[in-house]
Write a protein that holds these residues in place. Structure first.
Motif, PDB file in Angstrom:
ATOM      1  N   VAL A 161       0.829  -1.207   0.000  1.00  0.00           N
ATOM      2  CA  VAL A 161       0.000   0.000   0.000  1.00  0.00           C
ATOM      3  C   VAL A 161       0.861   1.253   0.000  1.00  0.00           C
ATOM      4  O   VAL A 161       0.617   2.200  -0.772  1.00  0.00           O
ATOM      5  N   LEU A 162       1.886   1.272   0.848  1.00  0.00           N
ATOM      6  CA  LEU A 162       2.749   2.458   0.919  1.00  0.00           C
ATOM      7  C   LEU A 162       3.629   2.582  -0.312  1.00  0.00           C
ATOM      8  O   LEU A 162       3.833   3.689  -0.836  1.00  0.00           O
ATOM      9  N   GLY A 163       4.151   1.462  -0.825  1.00  0.00           N
ATOM     10  CA  GLY A 163       5.037   1.505  -1.985  1.00  0.00           C
ATOM     11  C   GLY A 163       4.340   1.920  -3.259  1.00  0.00           C
ATOM     12  O   GLY A 163       4.951   2.531  -4.154  1.00  0.00           O
ATOM     13  N   GLU A 164       3.048   1.601  -3.364  1.00  0.00           N
ATOM     14  CA  GLU A 164       2.302   1.913  -4.587  1.00  0.00           C
ATOM     15  C   GLU A 164       1.430   3.158  -4.441  1.00  0.00           C
ATOM     16  O   GLU A 164       0.619   3.453  -5.325  1.00  0.00           O
ATOM     17  N   TRP A 165       1.598   3.888  -3.346  1.00  0.00           N
ATOM     18  CA  TRP A 165       0.682   4.990  -3.065  1.00  0.00           C
ATOM     19  C   TRP A 165       0.660   6.037  -4.179  1.00  0.00           C
ATOM     20  O   TRP A 165      -0.415   6.468  -4.630  1.00  0.00           O
ATOM     21  N   GLU A 166       1.811   6.482  -4.633  1.00  0.00           N
ATOM     22  CA  GLU A 166       1.853   7.544  -5.645  1.00  0.00           C
ATOM     23  C   GLU A 166       1.204   7.109  -6.954  1.00  0.00           C
ATOM     24  O   GLU A 166       0.584   7.918  -7.642  1.00  0.00           O
TER      25      GLU A 166
END
Length: 481
Positions: A192-197
């Motif tokens: 979730v954090l790695g793909e946020w952008e």
């Protein structure tokens, strides 16, 4: 012993928190008790106007071995709290019932600081203790410390409903992180954090994780130490603050053993003659997030609600000095210090028990909750044919109607469950694929058959004088939680 100090995390403070200044009235209270001070400031009533002369109460002896059947006959200790202080006893009603500094009792805070140092062992050196009104109050203050309106907050897939109700009116939105029977999945958090952008272009990435790591409400899951380490390092990588809401930490219990395999003499208490110490308690508990926190990015919420009674409305933060100071500024102009009755009673109580008595009480509580957990799971085993879950089912056990426990009947199970390893909750996952009422509702064209079936079951249970909490997974699957 931790030697490194916390890092600078001031960029996480929201606009409201950055704007707070010391309360002009609360800031002078710390000077009022200096020897010889004559105070003409503030609206402090004179203690002679308090209609209370003394307080007497009884607590269990610190040596008691608490088990479910023995609390009514346990040996007691008398405690008395007078109206005025003496040189060797500063705790008094004249102090407890007076306006005071918003940090609360210095003696109680010092006891808790030492307890945290010895038992929870924060991984950085400059942590601080700040009393609060229980973890609900504490979480509200954390949200108002870190979150701007419209922020995204990382939460467990099934999160504590009251926690969600705090930030929802601010327009904040939860980002659910997938869970299994052992809590949130580190790989899901990292994804979730790695793909946020890419998934949310132009939107600020979440910088706060709210998590109940032990006996989670509502699923009953308890995170392993390995998962905690992975989650912590992911939060370091993506600069996320962790709010560790841990009211059930000292209610951790061993794995469930079915009745046919159980040793009836088992106990969580130390062996006879063995002293209750920090080490022999710590060795039976999963270490906390704060014990991993070498940067000071964990705000730990501890409370006496689940161990000494929710009506005390008393708990404490463990956090870095920056967060503690900003939380204090908010406390000064909102709740002020926790109630004087609660502080004085808990302080006198813990002073009598000392660390060893408190640890022994926690041991006894764990025995009580282990017994209750076993009773509940044993009833399921006695009422259903329970077997180990086959591949493809996340929980440890499946329950089938009596006489239908064969391999070929496995897909007809009524529900699945995992016995909790802490806390107060047993999470049951209903199998709607085998439920005729659900299929009838679904065939009728109902837009949300899960909800209708949930209401029907719930009302039937109310008629039987039993209350359950239902949490639907979603309306597009054949499984409802």
């Amino acid at each position: 012993m931790a030697s490194k100090s916390s890092i600078n995390l001031s960029h996480h403070l929201n606009t409201l928190s950055r704007s707070r200044v010391p309360s002009p009235l609360k800031d002078i209270i710390k000077y009022m008790n200096e020897p010889g001070m004559i105070s003409l400031a503030g609206g402090l009533p004179h203690p002679s106007a308090f209609p209370y002369s003394s307080l007497q109460f009884q607590v269990y002896s610190p040596e008691v071995d608490v088990v479910l059947e023995s609390t009514d006959s346990a040996p007691l200790v008398d405690i008395s709290l007078g109206k005025y202080s003496s040189p060797d006893h500063t705790n008094s009603l004249s102090v407890a019932l007076q306006y005071g500094v918003s940090t609360g009792s210095k003696s109680l805070s010092a006891f808790l600081y030492d307890f945290v140092k010895r038992v929870l062992q924060p991984a950085y050196s400059d942590y601080e203790i700040l009393l609060h009104f229980g973890n609900t109050d504490a979480w509200n203050k954390v949200v108002n410390l870190l979150c701007e309106p419209g922020d995204y907050i990382l939460v467990e897939e099934y999160t504590y409903p009251s926690a969600q109700a705090v930030w929802a009116p601010m327009g904040c939105r939860g980002v659910p992180i997938s869970m299994d029977k052992d809590g949130i999945l580190p790989e899901a958090l990292g994804r979730v954090l790695g793909e946020w952008e890419q998934v949310h272009p132009g939107t600020k990435r979440p910088h706060l994780l709210y998590i109940v790591p032990t006996g989670q409400n509502p699923t009953g899951s308890t995170l392993s130490f390995e998962r905690k380490k992975e989650i912590y390092e992911i939060c370091v990588k993506y600069d996320v603050v962790i709010c560790e809401d841990d009211p059930y930490y000292f209610l951790q219990i061993p794995d469930y053993v079915p009745p046919s395999d159980r040793n009836p003499e088992g106990s969580l208490l130390p062996a006879e003659g063995e002293r209750v110490t920090d080490d022999n308690l710590a060795n039976t508990l999963v270490p906390t997030f704060v014990s991993l926190d070498y940067q000071g990015r964990v705000i730990r919420l501890d409370t006496f609600s689940k161990t000494m009674g929710p009506g005390n409305r008393l708990g404490y933060f463990v956090c870095n000095p920056l967060f503690s100071e900003r939380l204090l500024r908010a406390t000064e102009v909102t709740t002020q210090a926790p109630g004087g009755w609660s502080q004085s009673i808990i302080e006198e109580h813990l002073t009598t028990w000392k660390h060893e008595g408190l640890l022994r009480w926690f041991y006894g509580l764990r025995n009580i909750y282990a017994t209750r957990r076993d009773w509940l799971c044993d009833m399921i085993f006695s009422a259903f044919d329970v077997r180990t879950s086959p591949n493809g089912i996340a929980d440890d056990y499946i329950a089938l109607p009596k006489g239908h426990g064969s391999e070929r009947d496995a897909e007809k199970y009524i529900f699945s469950f995992s016995a909790p390893r802490g806390g107060m909750f047993l999470w049951i996952r209903l199998n709607l694929k085998s439920n005729p009422s659900y299929h009838t509702l679904k065939a009728s064209g109902e837009a949300y058959p899960e909800g209708l079936l949930e209401t029907k079951i719930w009302m039937e249970m109310i008629q039987e004088k039993e209350i359950f909490i239902f949490a639907p997974l979603c309306s597009t699957t054949d499984t409802c939680l």
